[in-house]
Design a protein around this motif. Structure first.
Motif, PDB file in Angstrom:
ATOM      1  N   VAL A  21       0.662  -1.154  -0.008  1.00 15.31           N
ATOM      2  CA  VAL A  21       0.136   0.248  -0.011  1.00 15.31           C
ATOM      3  C   VAL A  21       1.028   1.160   0.179  1.00 15.31           C
ATOM      4  CG1 VAL A  21      -1.766   1.255   1.120  1.00 15.31           C
ATOM      5  CG2 VAL A  21      -1.731  -1.205   1.240  1.00 15.31           C
ATOM      6  N   VAL A  22       0.727   2.002  -1.032  1.00 12.34           N
ATOM      7  CA  VAL A  22       1.368   3.472  -0.935  1.00 12.34           C
ATOM      8  C   VAL A  22       0.543   4.588  -0.690  1.00 12.34           C
ATOM      9  CG1 VAL A  22       2.838   4.912  -2.734  1.00 12.34           C
ATOM     10  CG2 VAL A  22       3.206   2.412  -2.444  1.00 12.34           C
ATOM     11  N   ARG A  23       0.626   5.377  -0.193  1.00 14.89           N
ATOM     12  CA  ARG A  23       0.118   6.749  -0.250  1.00 14.89           C
ATOM     13  C   ARG A  23       1.019   7.695  -0.687  1.00 14.89           C
ATOM     14  NH1 ARG A  23      -5.312   6.876   0.150  1.00 14.89           N
ATOM     15  NH2 ARG A  23      -5.128   9.106   1.373  1.00 14.89           N
ATOM     16  N   SER A  24       0.738   8.502  -1.516  1.00 11.39           N
ATOM     17  CA  SER A  24       1.409   9.550  -2.130  1.00 11.39           C
ATOM     18  C   SER A  24       0.678  10.955  -1.783  1.00 11.39           C
ATOM     19  CB  SER A  24       1.510   9.495  -3.582  1.00 11.39           C
ATOM     20  OG  SER A  24       2.092   8.183  -4.006  1.00 11.39           O
ATOM     21  N   VAL A  25       1.892  11.856  -1.409  1.00 10.28           N
ATOM     22  CA  VAL A  25       1.557  13.214  -0.891  1.00 10.28           C
ATOM     23  C   VAL A  25       2.443  14.261  -1.975  1.00 10.28           C
ATOM     24  CG1 VAL A  25       1.731  14.721   0.913  1.00 10.28           C
ATOM     25  CG2 VAL A  25       1.330  12.489   1.426  1.00 10.28           C
ATOM     26  N   ASP A  26       1.677  14.444  -2.987  1.00 11.49           N
ATOM     27  CA  ASP A  26       2.382  15.384  -3.823  1.00 11.49           C
ATOM     28  C   ASP A  26       1.816  16.783  -3.712  1.00 11.49           C
ATOM     29  OD1 ASP A  26       3.327  16.594  -6.110  1.00 11.49           O
ATOM     30  OD2 ASP A  26       2.064  15.263  -7.598  1.00 11.49           O
ATOM     31  N   VAL A  27       2.740  17.523  -3.084  1.00 14.71           N
ATOM     32  CA  VAL A  27       2.663  19.203  -2.670  1.00 14.71           C
ATOM     33  C   VAL A  27       2.187  19.867  -3.737  1.00 14.71           C
ATOM     34  CG1 VAL A  27       3.271  20.890  -1.377  1.00 14.71           C
ATOM     35  CG2 VAL A  27       3.701  18.676  -0.371  1.00 14.71           C
ATOM     36  N   GLY A  28       3.206  19.511  -4.797  1.00 14.83           N
ATOM     37  CA  GLY A  28       3.180  20.383  -6.265  1.00 14.83           C
ATOM     38  C   GLY A  28       1.885  20.223  -6.807  1.00 14.83           C
ATOM     39  N   GLY A  29       1.422  18.817  -6.767  1.00 13.94           N
ATOM     40  CA  GLY A  29      -0.024  18.493  -7.504  1.00 13.94           C
ATOM     41  C   GLY A  29      -1.016  18.974  -6.790  1.00 13.94           C
ATOM     42  N   GLU A  30      -1.099  19.070  -5.450  1.00 11.50           N
ATOM     43  CA  GLU A  30      -2.052  19.759  -4.946  1.00 11.50           C
ATOM     44  C   GLU A  30      -2.246  21.260  -4.900  1.00 11.50           C
ATOM     45  OE1 GLU A  30      -4.528  18.009  -3.169  1.00 11.50           O
ATOM     46  OE2 GLU A  30      -3.507  16.187  -3.678  1.00 11.50           O
ATOM     47  N   LEU A  31      -1.283  21.976  -5.075  1.00 15.13           N
ATOM     48  CA  LEU A  31      -1.130  23.263  -5.429  1.00 15.13           C
ATOM     49  C   LEU A  31      -1.413  23.563  -6.920  1.00 15.13           C
ATOM     50  CD1 LEU A  31       2.296  24.227  -3.902  1.00 15.13           C
ATOM     51  CD2 LEU A  31      -0.024  25.116  -2.949  1.00 15.13           C
ATOM     52  N   GLN A  32      -1.248  22.669  -7.812  1.00  7.50           N
ATOM     53  CA  GLN A  32      -1.700  22.912  -9.146  1.00  7.50           C
ATOM     54  C   GLN A  32      -3.301  22.715  -8.953  1.00  7.50           C
ATOM     55  OE1 GLN A  32       0.619  19.900 -11.045  1.00  7.50           O
ATOM     56  NE2 GLN A  32       2.064  21.375 -11.919  1.00  7.50           N
ATOM     57  N   ILE A  33      -4.000  21.833  -8.248  1.00  8.58           N
ATOM     58  CA  ILE A  33      -5.427  21.751  -8.133  1.00  8.58           C
ATOM     59  C   ILE A  33      -5.882  22.987  -7.684  1.00  8.58           C
ATOM     60  CG2 ILE A  33      -7.367  20.386  -7.145  1.00  8.58           C
ATOM     61  CD1 ILE A  33      -5.440  17.924  -7.043  1.00  8.58           C
ATOM     62  N   LEU A  34      -5.315  23.676  -6.507  1.00  9.97           N
ATOM     63  CA  LEU A  34      -5.884  24.675  -6.177  1.00  9.97           C
ATOM     64  C   LEU A  34      -5.708  25.961  -7.316  1.00  9.97           C
ATOM     65  CD1 LEU A  34      -4.463  24.843  -2.710  1.00  9.97           C
ATOM     66  CD2 LEU A  34      -6.452  24.243  -3.218  1.00  9.97           C
ATOM     67  N   ALA A  35      -4.540  25.797  -7.938  1.00  2.91           N
ATOM     68  CA  ALA A  35      -4.390  26.822  -9.245  1.00  2.91           C
ATOM     69  C   ALA A  35      -5.713  26.820 -10.025  1.00  2.91           C
ATOM     70  CB  ALA A  35      -3.123  26.807  -9.627  1.00  2.91           C
ATOM     71  N   PHE A  36      -6.042  25.547 -10.550  1.00  3.48           N
ATOM     72  CA  PHE A  36      -7.049  25.198 -11.318  1.00  3.48           C
ATOM     73  C   PHE A  36      -8.344  26.046 -10.750  1.00  3.48           C
ATOM     74  CE2 PHE A  36     -10.848  22.821 -12.269  1.00  3.48           C
ATOM     75  CZ  PHE A  36     -10.938  22.799 -13.547  1.00  3.48           C
ATOM     76  N   HIS A  37      -8.600  25.661  -9.622  1.00  2.00           N
ATOM     77  CA  HIS A  37      -9.898  26.308  -9.129  1.00  2.00           C
ATOM     78  C   HIS A  37      -9.894  27.762  -8.835  1.00  2.00           C
ATOM     79  CE1 HIS A  37     -11.823  22.619  -8.023  1.00  2.00           C
ATOM     80  NE2 HIS A  37     -10.741  22.117  -7.511  1.00  2.00           N
ATOM     81  N   ALA A  38      -8.523  28.327  -8.770  1.00  2.00           N
ATOM     82  CA  ALA A  38      -8.495  29.844  -8.800  1.00  2.00           C
ATOM     83  C   ALA A  38      -8.793  30.429 -10.160  1.00  2.00           C
ATOM     84  CB  ALA A  38      -7.051  30.293  -8.120  1.00  2.00           C
ATOM     85  N   ALA A  39      -8.141  29.605 -11.105  1.00  2.00           N
ATOM     86  CA  ALA A  39      -8.192  30.236 -12.395  1.00  2.00           C
ATOM     87  C   ALA A  39      -9.670  30.159 -12.984  1.00  2.00           C
ATOM     88  CB  ALA A  39      -7.503  29.363 -13.342  1.00  2.00           C
ATOM     89  N   ALA A  40     -10.364  28.883 -12.499  1.00  2.00           N
ATOM     90  CA  ALA A  40     -11.888  28.834 -12.940  1.00  2.00           C
ATOM     91  C   ALA A  40     -12.742  29.930 -12.056  1.00  2.00           C
ATOM     92  CB  ALA A  40     -12.362  27.485 -12.391  1.00  2.00           C
ATOM     93  N   ARG A  41     -12.465  30.247 -10.862  1.00  3.44           N
ATOM     94  CA  ARG A  41     -13.025  31.315 -10.260  1.00  3.44           C
ATOM     95  C   ARG A  41     -13.095  32.573 -10.703  1.00  3.44           C
ATOM     96  NH1 ARG A  41     -11.337  30.091  -5.933  1.00  3.44           N
ATOM     97  NH2 ARG A  41      -9.512  31.762  -5.438  1.00  3.44           N
ATOM     98  N   ALA A  42     -11.653  32.715 -11.296  1.00  2.00           N
ATOM     99  CA  ALA A  42     -11.418  34.191 -11.899  1.00  2.00           C
ATOM    100  C   ALA A  42     -12.083  34.243 -13.143  1.00  2.00           C
ATOM    101  CB  ALA A  42      -9.815  34.303 -12.094  1.00  2.00           C
ATOM    102  N   ALA A  43     -12.178  33.338 -13.757  1.00  2.00           N
ATOM    103  CA  ALA A  43     -12.763  33.033 -15.225  1.00  2.00           C
ATOM    104  C   ALA A  43     -14.304  33.401 -15.050  1.00  2.00           C
ATOM    105  CB  ALA A  43     -12.597  32.000 -16.132  1.00  2.00           C
ATOM    106  N   ALA A  44     -14.780  32.950 -14.126  1.00  2.00           N
ATOM    107  CA  ALA A  44     -16.317  33.185 -13.888  1.00  2.00           C
ATOM    108  C   ALA A  44     -16.684  34.576 -13.423  1.00  2.00           C
ATOM    109  CB  ALA A  44     -16.763  32.219 -12.901  1.00  2.00           C
ATOM    110  N   LEU A  45     -15.496  35.447 -13.089  1.00  2.00           N
ATOM    111  CA  LEU A  45     -16.143  36.681 -12.596  1.00  2.00           C
ATOM    112  C   LEU A  45     -16.427  37.757 -13.813  1.00  2.00           C
ATOM    113  CD1 LEU A  45     -13.176  37.289  -9.852  1.00  2.00           C
ATOM    114  CD2 LEU A  45     -15.641  36.689  -9.291  1.00  2.00           C
TER     115      LEU A  45
END
Length: 216
Positions: A192-216
């Motif tokens: 069993v491997v649990r992976s913690v990808d800090v960069g990947g999580e930040l990229q997911i946050l960036a996606f949501h930030a960009a989506a929110r900005a596009a909706a304004l």
């Protein structure tokens, strides 16, 4: 009231939420709270009441209608379900900046874990003392795992060596790995491997930030 657990397999998503329920229950216990409702426990855990009840149903039958959950009893039950009734001994491989931070984390003992060994490959790091442990060479990994009764390994190595180290870990008999290296490890089905990808999580946050900005 607590019944025996169900024979059905507990879904992975449910297992991932159990530590949050346990943390909320321990917080309640520390505040002197003896009983809690599904709505209160769910709110403290960041899920819906329906999700909480469904997750707990995989473990057994809990609570009393009109009374709620006994905090201490449910916390003890989840502790056993998570395999935390006995202490797990960890080895951390890769003692760079992240490895130092992981080694010095103060919350292991309260959650049922103990850092037993630290390992690295760098001559500048091997032999130094970090968080009360002398850093040993990764070439001695198998011997260290056996000597210190290590049951879980934390990988904080660079990506280009992570697979090689994971292979050594598996070869030494460890079947649980927490991986901080930005690499999808290839391991046998029983590992069993649990992976913690800090960069990947930040990229997911960036996606949501960009989506929110596009909706304004």
């Amino acid at each position: 009231m607590v019944s025996e657990p169900s024979d059905a397999a507990v879904p992975g998503a449910t297992v991932a939420r159990l530590p949050y329920y346990l943390r909320a229950l321990r917080d309640l216990a520390a505040q002197g709270v003896t009983t809690t409702s599904s709505s209160e426990l769910a709110e403290r855990s960041g899920v819906s009441s329906a999700q909480l009840r469904k997750d707990l149903s995989y473990l057994g039958s809990f609570g009393t209608r009109g009374v709620g959950y006994d905090v201490e009893s449910l916390a003890s039950y989840i502790t056993v379900a998570l395999g935390l009734e006995t202490e797990h001994r960890l080895a951390i491989v890769g003692i760079g900046n992240l490895g130092h931070a992981l080694a010095n984390y103060s919350g292991y003992e309260a959650r049922g874990f103990q850092v037993a060994a630290l390992l690295d490959a760098s001559p500048e790091v091997v032999g130094t003392r970090v968080a009360g442990h002398v850093v040993e060479h990764v070439d001695d990994l198998a011997a260290v795992i056996s000597r210190d009764d290590v049951s879980m390994v934390v990988l904080a190595t660079p990506a280009h060596v992570a697979q090689d180290v994971a292979d050594r870990v598996v070869g030494a008999g460890v079947r649980e790995i927490l991986n901080f290296a930005p690499l999808a490890l290839q391991v046998p089905d029983d590992v069993v491997v649990r992976s913690v990808d800090v960069g990947g999580e930040l990229q997911i946050l960036a996606f949501h930030a960009a989506a929110r900005a596009a909706a304004l």
